[in-house]
Design a protein around this motif. Structure first.
Motif, PDB file in Angstrom:
ATOM      1  N   SER A 149      -9.658   1.965   4.090  1.00 51.92           N
ATOM      2  CA  SER A 149     -10.956   1.401   3.005  1.00 51.92           C
ATOM      3  C   SER A 149     -11.393   0.119   3.766  1.00 51.92           C
ATOM      4  N   GLU A 208      -6.322   4.572   1.591  1.00 48.27           N
ATOM      5  CA  GLU A 208      -6.336   3.243   1.434  1.00 48.27           C
ATOM      6  C   GLU A 208      -6.289   2.046   2.474  1.00 48.27           C
ATOM      7  N   HIS A 259       1.684   4.377  -3.339  1.00 48.70           N
ATOM      8  CA  HIS A 259       1.649   5.887  -3.116  1.00 48.70           C
ATOM      9  C   HIS A 259       2.774   6.602  -2.790  1.00 48.70           C
ATOM     10  N   VAL A 312       0.815  -1.108  -0.039  1.00 43.84           N
ATOM     11  CA  VAL A 312      -0.071  -0.139   0.069  1.00 43.84           C
ATOM     12  C   VAL A 312       0.827   1.211   0.045  1.00 43.84           C
TER      13      VAL A 312
END
Length: 527
Positions: free
Chosen positions: A488, A485, A465, A461
């Motif tokens: 989420s 994220e 990004h 993750v």
């Protein structure tokens, strides 16, 4: 496209988190059990007999608060009961989510089905019609001292009478327009109905349930980033093993989870005799936190199945009640806020360890060798600010003094304020988890570690990004993207599948929203 919905029968028994998620998302339409409606009709008969006998019934034939001694003539009752609910549409500020309002209406119906309220069956049916027609009142957040949500529930009650605002099929409009679009009609507030639509804490209980479930998810993420940081720092897993034998049941549960979640990583150990407490005591900190969250969650759910009205119908008569003070829920939620501060401190301390250059030969500020950069020193200050922010919202407010209504009302729990501060803590914790994951990923890459399992999920993750840090660059957008994220439903569901905490995950129905959304996809509907 209209959404397919299933049904949930309300009977007066406490709701579950799964029930609240489905009702709140609008994918389950509540109905009233026949047995509950029998109790409603019996209680209503007792109220009507009391009114017919000339007995003053608070808030039905008398005024409320400072006007409790004002009695109304039979000719005045319609005007009084209509005016009472509309006068309590005084909430201001940003509105609650539609999910909270849907659940508040369901909770009001469910507690009335205990047969201890004395409202008409028509009031119950009116709430259910709103939910079935997807006419959801706009409820502004500020307007309750936490001793019956009169300024919050009043906004729902006013919509029942055809005034105020509502959202229908995603559009915010005047209540009268929403009723016309949905093909339903406003109701007449009979004596007792008006106060029964005001003097309960249903909005607060719905909001508290949603906030506590969000907290459960946030702690789930922070526990995972804590394990990742511990690995990057080369912590010993022995304290996590030992706590399964000498800790509390919740500490043992967390210790077992930490060991299981890290088993797929060729764990790097740099410990010399003892680790810092923030590494050794992850199980103790998070064990206490989840113990509190489970206790708080159970207390909130219990409140969804009991009457907190005033007056109430018990022992075959109408009695005054003090049940509108939700102090049990409030105090536990304030304790949960203190737990969040401990979890934030635990994470912040690991962030400091990652950047101070004292473990595993990691460079100060995680600047790779030979690079000219300031690195992550500034962002560790952000972690400190977030910890201070969480800590500042952990001070209790429920014991504040307040006297209103000419001294008739001198106790309050301030539950909506407690919830609002708790929600702000949750937003801060999610960002702190993103920072811990970002720092850990940088340390892992500097050291050449190859994390597996949960740590690998977190690492992926981060790297989606944020690239490995070699040159100073803006980090704000990267941190926010990582946070989004990690928080989420998709990631929570993946985390649960990879490393479950079964009793905890199931109680709070974590990850359920994503599964609900999958069922609502066009392919699933057409199938």
């Amino acid at each position: 496209m209209d959404r397919q919905t299933s049904g949930i029968e309300l009977s007066g028994q406490p709701l579950t988190y799964s029930d609240l998620i489905r009702i709140g998302a609008g994918v389950a339409t509540p109905t009233a059990a026949d047995s509950g409606m029998v109790r409603v009709r019996k209680a209503r008969l007792i109220v009507e007999e009391a009114i017919a006998s000339g007995m003053p019934v608070y808030g039905a034939t008398t005024g409320v608060g400072a006007m409790k001694d004002v009695e109304w003539s039979p000719e005045d009752l319609d005007a009084f009961n209509l005016g009472l609910v509309r006068a309590h549409h005084f909430g201001t500020g940003a509105p609650f989510s539609m999910s909270v309002v849907r659940n508040a209406m369901a909770i009001r119906v469910n507690t009335a089905l205990t047969g201890q309220v004395g409202c008409t069956p028509q009031l119950i049916e009116a709430y259910l019609k709103l939910l079935e027609a997807d006419v959801i009142p706009v409820v502004r957040r500020t307007g309750s001292i936490g001793c019956a949500d009169i300024g919050l529930m009043g906004q729902i009650g006013a919509v029942l009478t055809g005034v105020g605002e509502a959202v229908h099929r995603g559009r915010r409009m005047q209540a009268a327009d929403a009723f016309a679009a949905a093909g339903i009609e406003a109701i007449r507030m009979a004596p007792r109905d008006s106060l029964a639509s005001l003097s309960v804490n249903a909005v607060s209980f719905a909001a508290a349930a949603e906030a506590t479930r969000n907290a459960a998810a946030s702690i789930r993420i922070l526990l995972a980033t804590g394990m990742m940081a511990s690995g990057a720092l080369g912590a010993s897993r022995d304290p996590w093993r030992s706590v399964r034998h000498v800790g509390t049941p919740r500490e043992a549960l967390i210790g077992a989870w930490l060991c299981n979640a890290s088993d797929e990583w060729n764990w790097p150990v740099a410990t010399h005799i003892q680790d810092p407490l923030s590494l050794r005591m992850v199980a103790q900190v998070f064990g206490a936190v989840i113990e509190n969250l489970l206790s708080t969650g159970h207390k909130i759910l219990a409140a969804t199945g009991r009457s907190d009205d005033n007056p109430v119908v018990v022992e075959g008569t109408v009695m005054t009640s003090g049940g509108s003070l939700p102090l049990d829920v409030t105090i536990l939620l304030e304790s949960a806020a203190l737990c969040m501060a401990h979890a934030a401190r635990n994470a912040f301390n690991r962030c400091v360890l990652l950047g101070n250059g004292h473990r595993r030969g990691l460079p100060v500020n995680l600047v790779p060798q030979g690079r000219i950069a300031t690195g992550f020193g500034p962002i560790i200050k952000l972690a400190g600010e977030i910890f201070s922010r969480v800590l500042s919202m952990s001070n209790p407010v429920s014991a504040q003094s307040l006297v209103v209504a000419a001294g008739m009302e001198d106790e309050a729990a301030f539950l909506p304020l407690v919830i609002e501060r708790f929600e702000r803590q949750m937003r801060a914790l999610k960002r702190l988890a993103a920072l811990e994951a970002l720092l850990s990923a940088q340390a892992i890459d500097i050291l050449g570690d190859k994390p597996g399992g949960v740590a690998s999920m977190l690492y992926d993750v981060v790297r989606r990004h944020a690239e490995f840090y070699v040159v100073d660059r803006p980090l704000s957008a990267e941190v926010e993207a990582i946070e989004e994220e990690l928080a989420s439903d998709a990631f929570i569901s993946e985390l649960i599948e990879q490393a479950p905490l079964v009793a905890y995950d199931d109680f709070f129905s974590l990850g359920s929203v994503q599964r609900i959304e999958k069922r609502l996809q066009p392919d699933a509907i057409s199938a």
